[in-house]
Structure formats: structure tokens, C-alpha cells
Motif scaffolding. Structure first.
Motif, short mmCIF file in Angstrom:
data_model
loop_
_atom_site.label_atom_id
_atom_site.label_comp_id
_atom_site.label_asym_id
_atom_site.label_seq_id
_atom_site.Cartn_x
_atom_site.Cartn_y
_atom_site.Cartn_z
N MET A 97 0.77 -1.17 0.20
CA MET A 97 0.03 -0.10 -0.10
C MET A 97 1.00 1.07 0.15
O MET A 97 1.74 1.27 0.87
N LYS A 98 0.71 2.11 -0.90
CA LYS A 98 1.48 3.29 -1.05
C LYS A 98 1.02 4.43 -0.24
O LYS A 98 -0.16 4.49 0.24
N SER A 99 1.86 5.32 -0.02
CA SER A 99 1.44 6.61 0.85
C SER A 99 0.51 7.39 0.22
O SER A 99 0.84 7.83 -1.10
N MET A 100 -0.54 7.87 0.86
CA MET A 100 -1.44 8.71 0.15
C MET A 100 -1.98 9.84 1.27
O MET A 100 -2.17 9.15 2.53
N ARG A 141 -4.66 1.94 7.67
CA ARG A 141 -3.07 2.29 7.30
C ARG A 141 -2.24 1.95 8.36
O ARG A 141 -1.23 1.41 7.79
N ALA A 147 1.34 1.47 6.19
CA ALA A 147 1.31 2.54 5.28
C ALA A 147 1.37 3.98 6.08
O ALA A 147 1.29 3.88 7.16
N THR A 148 1.57 4.88 5.21
CA THR A 148 1.81 6.28 5.60
C THR A 148 0.65 7.22 4.85
O THR A 148 0.22 6.71 3.96
N GLY A 149 0.79 8.42 5.46
CA GLY A 149 -0.06 9.39 4.70
C GLY A 149 -1.20 10.01 5.74
O GLY A 149 -1.52 9.57 6.64
N ASP A 164 -3.64 14.27 -1.90
CA ASP A 164 -3.77 13.79 -3.01
C ASP A 164 -5.16 13.33 -3.68
O ASP A 164 -5.19 13.23 -5.04
N ALA A 195 -6.50 4.64 -4.21
CA ALA A 195 -5.30 4.08 -4.84
C ALA A 195 -5.50 4.52 -6.39
O ALA A 195 -4.74 4.82 -6.97
N GLN A 201 -3.15 6.75 -9.07
CA GLN A 201 -2.29 6.30 -10.09
C GLN A 201 -2.14 7.11 -11.39
O GLN A 201 -3.15 7.77 -11.83
#
Length: 100
Positions: free
Chosen positions: A1-4, A27, A32-34, A52, A96, A100
Motif C-alpha cells: 500500500m503506497k502513501s497517500m 493504514r 502505510a503512511t499518509g 492527493d 489508490a 495512479q
């Protein structure tokens, strides 16, 4: 899971604050971060620059195009069932897919 960084918007910010806590827990559990923040429709223009993606509660989905035009960010309405049960996995997937 990417940071958002996810901004949740609803009529007054109250119902999404419950969802925000569930999303923050999800999260954290998935490493994950964000930032995740919940605000009412009257406040999103003051804070959107730090995010974002904007996810809107179903009760304010009719304002989606207005919010998208005002912010230039990807915006989507959270499906009513995901919103009602706090389905964090589906909501993160939605966010997510927009980023992208």
C-alpha cells in the motif's frame, strides 16, 4: 500500500470522522503512511492543497464535479455500502485507483 494523503468530505464532517478513524487504523495496521482528514463541505477549500485525493460521502456525492473543478484533484464518491460499513480495504483501493 503506497502513501497517500486522503481528504474525506461529507455534509458536516461528523460521519466521515468515524470513517476516518477506521481508515487510520487500517493504514497503521498495513504499514502505510499518509494523512487522512475528515472535513465538511464548507471547509475542504481551506485544506485540499495538502491532499492527493478527495473522497466524498454518499450524501454529498451530487457535489463531486464542483469539488473536482474547485480543487483540480481526483475526486470520487465512496460507494454507500462501503461508507455504511466502513470497508477500509475497498475505500483504500478506490483512493489508490484515483491517484495512479
Amino acid at each position: 500500500m503506497k502513501s497517500m494523503n486522503i481528504l474525506l468530505v461529507c455534509a458536516g464532517g461528523m460521519s466521515t470522522s468515524i470513517l476516518m478513524k477506521k481508515l487510520q487504523q487500517y493504514r497503521d495496521e498495513h504499514g502505510a503512511t499518509g494523512q487522512i482528514k475528515a472535513v465538511g463541505l464548507s471547509a475542504y477549500e481551506d485544506v485540499y492543497q495538502d491532499y492527493d485525493v478527495i473522497l466524498m460521502g454518499p450524501q454529498v456525492a451530487y457535489r463531486q464535479s464542483e469539488v473536482q473543478t474547485a480543487t483540480g484533484l481526483p475526486v470520487a464518491a465512496i460507494p454507500p455500502l462501503d461508507y455504511a460499513v466502513g470497508d477500509s480495504a475497498h475505500i483504500f483501493e478506490l483512493a489508490a485507483s484515483l491517484v495512479q
